[in-house]
Design a protein around this motif. Structure first.
Motif, PDB file in Angstrom:
ATOM      1  N   LEU A  19      66.335  30.484  16.537  1.00  0.00           N
ATOM      2  CA  LEU A  19      65.640  29.046  16.613  1.00  0.00           C
ATOM      3  C   LEU A  19      64.250  29.075  16.309  1.00  0.00           C
ATOM      4  O   LEU A  19      63.522  30.019  16.467  1.00  0.00           O
ATOM      5  CB  LEU A  19      65.901  28.485  18.024  1.00  0.00           C
ATOM      6  CG  LEU A  19      65.116  29.138  19.206  1.00  0.00           C
ATOM      7  CD1 LEU A  19      63.931  28.533  19.333  1.00  0.00           C
ATOM      8  CD2 LEU A  19      65.873  28.870  20.480  1.00  0.00           C
ATOM      9  N   ASP A  20      63.696  27.789  15.812  1.00  0.00           N
ATOM     10  CA  ASP A  20      62.269  27.545  15.515  1.00  0.00           C
ATOM     11  C   ASP A  20      62.001  26.836  16.590  1.00  0.00           C
ATOM     12  O   ASP A  20      62.443  25.664  17.079  1.00  0.00           O
ATOM     13  CB  ASP A  20      62.071  26.921  14.139  1.00  0.00           C
ATOM     14  CG  ASP A  20      60.547  26.732  13.768  1.00  0.00           C
ATOM     15  OD1 ASP A  20      59.897  26.876  14.660  1.00  0.00           O
ATOM     16  OD2 ASP A  20      60.712  26.229  12.771  1.00  0.00           O
ATOM     17  N   ILE A  21      61.176  27.098  17.559  1.00  0.00           N
ATOM     18  CA  ILE A  21      60.456  26.477  18.666  1.00  0.00           C
ATOM     19  C   ILE A  21      60.047  24.864  18.221  1.00  0.00           C
ATOM     20  O   ILE A  21      60.354  24.202  18.906  1.00  0.00           O
ATOM     21  CB  ILE A  21      59.215  27.218  19.248  1.00  0.00           C
ATOM     22  CG1 ILE A  21      59.703  28.674  19.968  1.00  0.00           C
ATOM     23  CG2 ILE A  21      58.430  26.237  20.118  1.00  0.00           C
ATOM     24  CD1 ILE A  21      58.634  29.379  20.389  1.00  0.00           C
ATOM     25  N   GLU A  22      59.369  25.087  16.971  1.00  0.00           N
ATOM     26  CA  GLU A  22      59.098  23.582  16.638  1.00  0.00           C
ATOM     27  C   GLU A  22      59.951  22.465  16.474  1.00  0.00           C
ATOM     28  O   GLU A  22      59.835  21.347  16.561  1.00  0.00           O
ATOM     29  CB  GLU A  22      58.275  23.902  15.207  1.00  0.00           C
ATOM     30  CG  GLU A  22      57.690  22.574  14.433  1.00  0.00           C
ATOM     31  CD  GLU A  22      56.835  22.913  13.379  1.00  0.00           C
ATOM     32  OE1 GLU A  22      56.197  21.869  12.698  1.00  0.00           O
ATOM     33  OE2 GLU A  22      56.626  24.200  12.810  1.00  0.00           O
ATOM     34  N   THR A  23      61.275  23.028  16.292  1.00  0.00           N
ATOM     35  CA  THR A  23      62.643  21.959  16.141  1.00  0.00           C
ATOM     36  C   THR A  23      63.640  22.090  17.063  1.00  0.00           C
ATOM     37  O   THR A  23      64.459  21.480  16.923  1.00  0.00           O
ATOM     38  CB  THR A  23      63.099  22.241  14.821  1.00  0.00           C
ATOM     39  OG1 THR A  23      63.419  23.665  14.244  1.00  0.00           O
ATOM     40  CG2 THR A  23      62.073  21.901  13.553  1.00  0.00           C
ATOM     41  N   PHE A  24      63.243  22.825  18.366  1.00  0.00           N
ATOM     42  CA  PHE A  24      64.167  22.994  19.137  1.00  0.00           C
ATOM     43  C   PHE A  24      64.044  21.719  20.286  1.00  0.00           C
ATOM     44  O   PHE A  24      64.809  21.169  20.580  1.00  0.00           O
ATOM     45  CB  PHE A  24      64.114  24.205  19.815  1.00  0.00           C
ATOM     46  CG  PHE A  24      65.398  24.662  20.452  1.00  0.00           C
ATOM     47  CD1 PHE A  24      66.793  24.804  19.810  1.00  0.00           C
ATOM     48  CD2 PHE A  24      65.400  24.955  21.946  1.00  0.00           C
ATOM     49  CE1 PHE A  24      67.715  24.958  20.377  1.00  0.00           C
ATOM     50  CE2 PHE A  24      66.639  25.180  22.589  1.00  0.00           C
ATOM     51  CZ  PHE A  24      67.765  25.549  21.632  1.00  0.00           C
ATOM     52  N   GLN A  25      63.179  21.679  20.932  1.00  0.00           N
ATOM     53  CA  GLN A  25      63.001  20.779  22.006  1.00  0.00           C
ATOM     54  C   GLN A  25      61.292  20.638  22.192  1.00  0.00           C
ATOM     55  O   GLN A  25      60.524  21.349  22.572  1.00  0.00           O
ATOM     56  CB  GLN A  25      63.429  21.219  23.484  1.00  0.00           C
ATOM     57  CG  GLN A  25      63.332  20.147  24.529  1.00  0.00           C
ATOM     58  CD  GLN A  25      64.129  18.665  24.415  1.00  0.00           C
ATOM     59  OE1 GLN A  25      65.298  18.883  24.346  1.00  0.00           O
ATOM     60  NE2 GLN A  25      63.392  17.746  23.878  1.00  0.00           N
ATOM     61  N   ASP A  26      60.880  19.177  22.241  1.00  0.00           N
ATOM     62  CA  ASP A  26      59.612  18.772  22.258  1.00  0.00           C
ATOM     63  C   ASP A  26      59.304  18.074  23.773  1.00  0.00           C
ATOM     64  O   ASP A  26      60.097  17.242  24.397  1.00  0.00           O
ATOM     65  CB  ASP A  26      59.356  17.398  21.500  1.00  0.00           C
ATOM     66  CG  ASP A  26      58.032  16.771  21.654  1.00  0.00           C
ATOM     67  OD1 ASP A  26      57.023  17.346  22.448  1.00  0.00           O
ATOM     68  OD2 ASP A  26      57.951  15.625  21.367  1.00  0.00           O
ATOM     69  N   SER A  27      58.518  18.736  24.390  1.00  0.00           N
ATOM     70  CA  SER A  27      58.470  18.358  26.030  1.00  0.00           C
ATOM     71  C   SER A  27      57.329  17.343  26.230  1.00  0.00           C
ATOM     72  O   SER A  27      57.276  16.854  27.267  1.00  0.00           O
ATOM     73  CB  SER A  27      58.135  19.681  26.977  1.00  0.00           C
ATOM     74  OG  SER A  27      56.755  20.088  26.618  1.00  0.00           O
ATOM     75  N   ASP A  28      56.522  16.942  25.432  1.00  0.00           N
ATOM     76  CA  ASP A  28      55.306  16.328  25.540  1.00  0.00           C
ATOM     77  C   ASP A  28      55.219  15.071  24.987  1.00  0.00           C
ATOM     78  O   ASP A  28      54.285  14.618  24.735  1.00  0.00           O
ATOM     79  CB  ASP A  28      53.997  16.997  25.498  1.00  0.00           C
ATOM     80  CG  ASP A  28      53.758  17.659  24.263  1.00  0.00           C
ATOM     81  OD1 ASP A  28      54.780  17.423  23.360  1.00  0.00           O
ATOM     82  OD2 ASP A  28      52.915  18.359  24.061  1.00  0.00           O
ATOM     83  N   GLY A  29      56.287  14.763  23.981  1.00  0.00           N
ATOM     84  CA  GLY A  29      56.357  13.733  23.190  1.00  0.00           C
ATOM     85  C   GLY A  29      55.334  13.561  22.164  1.00  0.00           C
ATOM     86  O   GLY A  29      54.942  12.269  21.585  1.00  0.00           O
ATOM     87  N   ASP A  30      54.993  14.572  21.713  1.00  0.00           N
ATOM     88  CA  ASP A  30      54.062  14.574  20.339  1.00  0.00           C
ATOM     89  C   ASP A  30      54.905  14.687  18.875  1.00  0.00           C
ATOM     90  O   ASP A  30      54.219  14.691  17.875  1.00  0.00           O
ATOM     91  CB  ASP A  30      52.978  15.579  20.560  1.00  0.00           C
ATOM     92  CG  ASP A  30      53.393  17.071  20.532  1.00  0.00           C
ATOM     93  OD1 ASP A  30      54.724  17.142  20.438  1.00  0.00           O
ATOM     94  OD2 ASP A  30      52.609  18.005  20.309  1.00  0.00           O
ATOM     95  N   GLY A  31      56.239  14.935  19.017  1.00  0.00           N
ATOM     96  CA  GLY A  31      57.071  14.966  17.964  1.00  0.00           C
ATOM     97  C   GLY A  31      57.198  16.226  17.551  1.00  0.00           C
ATOM     98  O   GLY A  31      57.867  16.397  16.388  1.00  0.00           O
TER      99      GLY A  31
END
Length: 550
Positions: A19-31
């Motif tokens: 996986l790519d951390i950048e496209t897996f799950q956003d925790s803080d709502g910055d996209g």
């Protein structure tokens, strides 16, 4: 047979999830996906059955090549988190029995890396020899990796009036591995991440490390890999080096070294391509031929099997006719093809959304000997987005639920990377719904992983092809420690009846079980008649009374 002690060979039977951390799950709502978001989803991976998490690059980057243009090898991209968060990720994963490996990108740096910025200031810079320079490009030069995007692997630098080598993009200058200082820097990088607790590395584009003008030792190109292997082993016993060596099996053997002195694990590109050729021809022959000729390797070494990874589905090892057949069947739109060699589609849409073909493909993946690898989102049947350029088409955000942005982020849609629409949109394909559906693809993949992990002979056993008498049906056996695993797969759209012989089934004390249904099977005189539906499959396991129980 398995070695007596397999504690340090965990990767031999690993279930790898990329996986790519950048496209897996956003925790803080910055996209943007981040480390904290991944930490929140570790339990999902654990329940899926993942035992090894492979992280694509997460270091600081200009993001011109999806993170592979790194500007600092020993830091975390601030968009994704920090080193403290990364250490916490390792702790959470390890607590759940999941090891973590990361991309080790040492072919090149970003052209904004401090080393290269220093190197191009002056020919006398202390970092000048970190890269490969020429007054003029060689008359005969290597081919570019990205035809159509780069027309040369040499780029002119106006300030110093020399050309630098870039085997990939011009913004990724090749490192000069012949320079001892560069190898020392790489050792420092490896030591840094292993000290934090990383369990190994996936080496990007390994042949380029030993075949370019900047190779570490032109007299013995593989010495760099041996040196790296020794260093990793000293710093973290049991760590794995997983190599991307996109060559035929026979040519891959050299990259294992002598009894595992280089790479422990290599991706099996040749088998992957044969799977798709058999699928489009509806014939078992291409895959049976490749598997029947796959070299046996030392028990301490292994192959990693996969169907889709984070790059294009490369078809380089197929002949021209076979490549065209796969293109015509699985990528009829030119937009679905890239670099003249590959397909930028995910598995589910390539199989036409047919659940029979999709499930058969995954059954093959987990029944073939090796360490299976899944790309994030494949377990739910995500689709691609062809409005995105090249490989980005398959690197869209993970689809967690049917809500806005697929549950990936709470940011405004304009700030979130684009997500597939139509039949593969989140309202149709998402984790939330499939977790609650026992007949979903996700539930099926979880079953396959559980059965794979309960049958270690799949990974450890000796492979053989079992005669079925039907050109559309592949049957293969894996034998180890008195246990025989047999899988049969029908590549035809119509039902087939075949009779197979289960190896060593003449032992009256043995029992045969259908692994996927847990139902007992009673072969007559060691032979079994199988009724296979169109694209159907069976997993059988024969255990003798004296076999060592897993």
């Amino acid at each position: 047979m398995r070695p007596a002690d397999t504690s340090d060979l965990w990767w031999r039977t690993a279930v790898i999830y990329c996986l790519d951390i950048e496209t897996f799950q956003d925790s803080d709502g910055d996209g943007v996906g981040d480390i904290e978001g991944l930490c929140d989803r570790i339990d999902y991976l654990s329940e899926l059955g993942v035992t090894c998490l492979w992280l694509m690059p997460f270091q600081p980057t200009r993001d011109l090549d999806d993170g592979y243009d790194i500007t600092d090898f020993t830091a975390v991209d601030p968009r994704l988190g920090d080193l403290g968060g990364f250490v916490e990720l390792l702790r959470i994963a390890h607590d759940r029995g999941i090891r973590v490996i990361m991309d080790l990108v040492v072919n090149h740096t970003s052209d904004r890396h401090p080393w290269f910025r220093s190197a191009r200031r002056s020919r006398t810079s202390k970092h000048r020899d970190y890269y490969v320079w020429r007054d003029r490009p060689p008359r005969t030069s290597q081919k570019t990796v990205f035809p159509g995007e780069e027309d040369s692997v040499w780029e002119h630098d106006e300030r110093t009036d020399q050309y630098y080598l870039h085997s990939f993009y011009r913004h990724q200058p090749d490192l000069n591995l012949a320079e001892p200082a560069v190898r020392a820097e790489i050792a420092r990088v490896v030591g840094f991440w292993t000290q934090l607790g990383v369990d190994g590395f996936r080496l990007d584009a390994v042949p380029f490390l030993i075949s370019t003008p900047g190779a570490a030792d032109e007299t013995d190109p593989h010495e760099f890999l041996r040196e790296l292997h020794r260093f990793v082993g000293r710093r973290r016993g049991g760590a794995v080096l997983l190599g991307e060596v996109g060559l035929p099996h026979a040519d891959q053997l050299a990259y294992f070294g002598s009894c595992g002195t280089e790479l422990e694990l290599q991706f099996d590109f040749e088998t992957m391509q044969a799977v798709f050729l058999s699928a489009v021809r509806h014939e078992a022959g291409p895959l049976a031929d490749v598997l029947g000729n796959r070299p046996a390797v030392d028990r301490r070494l292994g192959w990693s099997t996969f169907l889709r990874n984070h790059d294009e589905l490369t078809l380089e090892q197929l002949d021209e006719q076979g490549r065209q057949e796969v293109f015509d069947a699985l990528a009829p739109d030119e937009r679905q093809r890239v670099y003249g060699r590959g397909i930028v589609r995910r598995l589910a849409p390539m199989m036409g959304g047919d659940p029979r073909r999709i499930r058969q493909a995954y059954s093959l993946l987990f029944s073939l000997p090796g360490a299976p690898m899944l790309l994030y989102g494949e377990e739910i049947g995500m689709g691609e987005l062809l409005t995105m350029p090249d490989r980005a088409a398959i690197r869209t955000p993970m689809q967690w639920d049917a809500g806005p942005s697929g549950g990936f982020s709470t940011a405004r849609p304009s700030r979130v990377p684009a997500i597939p629409t139509g039949g593969y949109a989140p309202e149709h394909v998402n984790v939330h719904d499939q977790l609650r559906d026992p007949d979903s693809l996700l539930s099926f993949v979880r079953l396959l992983i559980a059965r794979y992990r309960s049958a270690p002979e799949i990974a450890w056993g000796d492979l053989s092809i079992v005669d079925t008498g039907d050109p559309a049906v592949l049957a293969h056996a894996c034998r180890a420690d008195g246990v025989v695993f047999v899988a049969a797969h029908n590549f035809a759209a119509d039902a087939r009846r075949v009779e197979i012989e289960i190896p060593d089934a003449d032992d009256d004390t043995s029992s045969v079980t259908d692994l996927l249904s847990n139902a007992p099977v009673d072969p007559a005189d060691g032979r079994l008649v199988l009724d296979l539906e169109g694209y159907g499959f069976r997993w059988l396991r024969r255990v003798s009374s004296g076999a060592r129980r897993s």
